[in-house]
Design an enzyme around this catalytic site. Sequence first.
Site, PDB file in Angstrom:
ATOM      1  N   ASP A 513       0.824  -1.211   0.000  1.00 51.01           N
ATOM      2  CA  ASP A 513       0.000   0.000   0.000  1.00 51.01           C
ATOM      3  C   ASP A 513       0.863   1.269   0.000  1.00 51.01           C
ATOM      4  O   ASP A 513       2.062   1.220   0.294  1.00 51.01           O
ATOM      5  CB  ASP A 513      -0.915  -0.032   1.233  1.00 51.01           C
ATOM      6  CG  ASP A 513      -2.240   0.667   0.986  1.00 51.01           C
ATOM      7  OD1 ASP A 513      -2.339   1.454   0.021  1.00 51.01           O
ATOM      8  OD2 ASP A 513      -3.184   0.446   1.772  1.00 51.01           O
ATOM      9  N   ASP A 575     -10.591   1.966  -3.545  1.00 46.24           N
ATOM     10  CA  ASP A 575     -11.136   1.652  -2.220  1.00 46.24           C
ATOM     11  C   ASP A 575     -12.657   1.642  -2.261  1.00 46.24           C
ATOM     12  O   ASP A 575     -13.303   1.197  -1.318  1.00 46.24           O
ATOM     13  CB  ASP A 575     -10.667   2.689  -1.182  1.00 46.24           C
ATOM     14  CG  ASP A 575      -9.240   2.417  -0.719  1.00 46.24           C
ATOM     15  OD1 ASP A 575      -8.699   1.336  -1.042  1.00 46.24           O
ATOM     16  OD2 ASP A 575      -8.663   3.290  -0.039  1.00 46.24           O
TER      17      ASP A 575
END
Length: 754
Positions: A513, A575
Amino acid sequence: MKGKLGLLASLVLVCNYFPVATAQGSPNSKNAVVVDGTNFELHGDHVSYRFHVDDSTDDDHPLAGDLLLDHFGGSVFGPIPTELVPSTNGWVGMQGRVRREFPDQGRGDFRIPAIRIRQSEGYTVTRLQYQSNTVVPGKPALPGLPATFGSEEDVTTLVVHLYDKYSDIAVDLSYSVFPKYDAIVRSVNVTNKGDGDITVESLASLSVDLPYQDLDMISLRGDWAREARRERKRVDYGVQSFGSVTGYSSALHNPFLALVDPSTTESQGEAWGFSLVYSGSFEVNVEKGSQGLTRATLGFNPKHLSWKLGPGETLTSPECVSVYSKDGVGGMSRSLHRLYRKHLMKSKFATEDRPVMLNSWEALYFDYDQSTINRVAEEAAAIGAQLFTLDDGWFGVDYPRTDDDAGLGDWVPNPARFPDGLGPLVENITDLKAVNSSTNLRFGIWVEPEMVNPNSSLYREHPDWVLHAGSYPRTETRNQLVLNLALPEVQDFIIDFMSEILNSADITYVKYDNNRGMHEISSPSNAHAYMLGIYRVLDTLTAKFPNVLFEGCASGGARFDPGILSNFPQIWTSDNTDAVDRIFIQLGTSLAYPASAMGAQISSVPNHQTGRSVPVTFRGHVAMMGGMFGLSLDPAAIPEHEQAALPELIALAEKVRPLILKGDMWRLNLPEESNWPAILFISEDGSQAVLFYFQLNPNVNHALPWVKLQGLDSQAMYSVDGNQTYSGATLMNVGLQYEFDGSYGSKVVWFEKQ
Ligand SMILES: *[C@@H]1O[C@H](CO)[C@@H](O)[C@H](O)[C@H]1NC(C)=O
Ligand SMILES: *[C@@H]1O[C@H](CO)[C@@H](O)[C@H](O)[C@H]1NC(C)=O
Ligand SMILES: *[C@@H]1O[C@H](CO)[C@@H](O)[C@H](O)[C@H]1NC(C)=O
Ligand SMILES: *[C@@H]1O[C@H](CO)[C@@H](O)[C@H](O)[C@H]1NC(C)=O
Ligand SMILES: *[C@@H]1O[C@H](CO)[C@@H](O)[C@H](O)[C@H]1NC(C)=O
């Protein structure tokens, strides 16, 4: 005003290009690169790219030694008509009226330059003239940068050497042709051959001048949770520009551009696609100049460059892939998809089966301990997951990561949560049998290596390791700062701790990430130095751990770019896991990137980002159009009727997976234009196809639309879901009809060629 106003009164020939028609010039020949004196031809199966050196013998002529583009489009061979240029009246000289391959600045071309160098004396004039060329079988690697690759059968490279004799600067333009993909890849390097320092202020990997014609430009814009929205607009006079100064490619704009004829659709018409293989700040310019020619440039963002070159030093640009298609935007995308799957993505997982994943994030967020993780993993195995991923929150000793305000940088398991470390936990989990699968449950882990919280031991020890600009405050986003990957010691720190984690237990998947952009940097050039650092880290890790499946992620899809794909076969697309939004996001992303590269999962409803509730089958059907099917939810919280649907969805995801990973994607109906978005995947050999068909809003008391397929063999017969059989012609010209109940209906239809 000097000269006459009757612009059309006289015409001047500037392209003295009358090549000898050679057998080699035929587009059907094996020669991807043909050099005939100072005429250059690059040929793909359906594309030709031709340029030549201006042959003015008078060196004072402003174009002497300039490279001029003759054609970039459908296949041509033999002589082509000489371009007629209106005589030069007014301020725009001959340089501003022709199609230049590598426009410099300061000598009369008032359009956006491809290069701008500040000489040690301060001026920014350059004059790059043709010197020589080299043809190289295959394609040399780009030092320190991700790049497409291929064998001598796949690709041929032409290098054109230019030189500025006034300042002793050498520039090499490198063109690699992948004929099967109609792709031409260009990169540029600049070498300081003089005695003083020079500064490269701007450098485009690709610059291309298209003739006078109307064009539309297509790009992808967005932000967090709404990535990759397709935008199409007319190219107008002046400069239309977009890019990123976030330090990364970002969700704001993707490093991708298409130019298309205004009449081009998804399935018909000319389309030129450009995709920059870079993960840092970039800039795209499309300029329709005063003469009506359109110039496009893609490359470094000049705001993050100012790259100093001492004597003998070289700067290499990232490469830019160009593809051309006559089959519309869809044809352009399919060329990029095929090229990227086979000649960019290095990972063995690029076209290999991937396990069904359950990720703990939307199930637990930061709220768990060892027994919760064991519980969720057991439940994951019981509902058919084959990989369990422990997301954020597992690390930090003195600054435990139990929330997003501490711990990043301290990559040691949190002893309060995992008293025995990760080893025994991973053993427990990988001992679990994945139901209805031949394998045990696998274990994956989340990391965010490039970041640090000020609340961490790492930051206490190395406050100088973060990006910062003197004494200016170090602004935090999500309570975190960015490590300066330009520093070799930071690169080594990441390589070392990642190696330690991956060696400490049987970890076969990493979610990598990166949750913020760069703010204060020490100098503009630090941004590219960071990129060279991150690529060293990713190259090293993926080479050291070839059996680990890495998925890139950056606040969702904020680093969904070809540079990352080169190392990671999969990137978390957004997301936003709302399945309706995901159709827009995934189809937008598919303009440049293959479906196999998209991370997509089923999450719970009401959706955590949008609050919308969509049936589990619809969510499942959208998620299985990605490279790795999975779930991001708490298995214990799955309602019974959804649980009952899961085995069938998992089986279907596994059935369609080879087509998603290796097949061709046809966007039949776009969600922006139709209430019934439809996507068809056709296997590489054409023997199978699968249709994903959706209804977004209810269709009450109204006729049903037909969905017409594309890309099939019109002469062949296809069975539809194993019962009726229709010809390809019927499926493409008549289509099929399906009825849905209310909103959010979905249907997956399977075709077998008979
Ligand atoms: C510049 O690029 C060309 C083509 O890839 C290559 O042959 C040459 O070695 C490079 N020059 C330097 C100094 O890296
Ligand atoms: C550090 O963590 C504490 C709690 O652990 C929190 O109250 C504080 O806001 C954090 N500081 C920063 C700068 O994030
Ligand atoms: C492994 O599983 C057993 C049985 O569920 C449990 O008692 C133990 O705490 C687990 N160990 C770890 C390290 O998760
Ligand atoms: C496992 O397979 C059996 C037999 O096909 C099926 O009935 C069951 O629903 C499957 N379970 C899961 C969780 O996939
Ligand atoms: C066709 O086959 C599918 C599954 O194979 C079945 O669900 C469907 O009812 C069949 N349709 C017809 C018209 O027979």
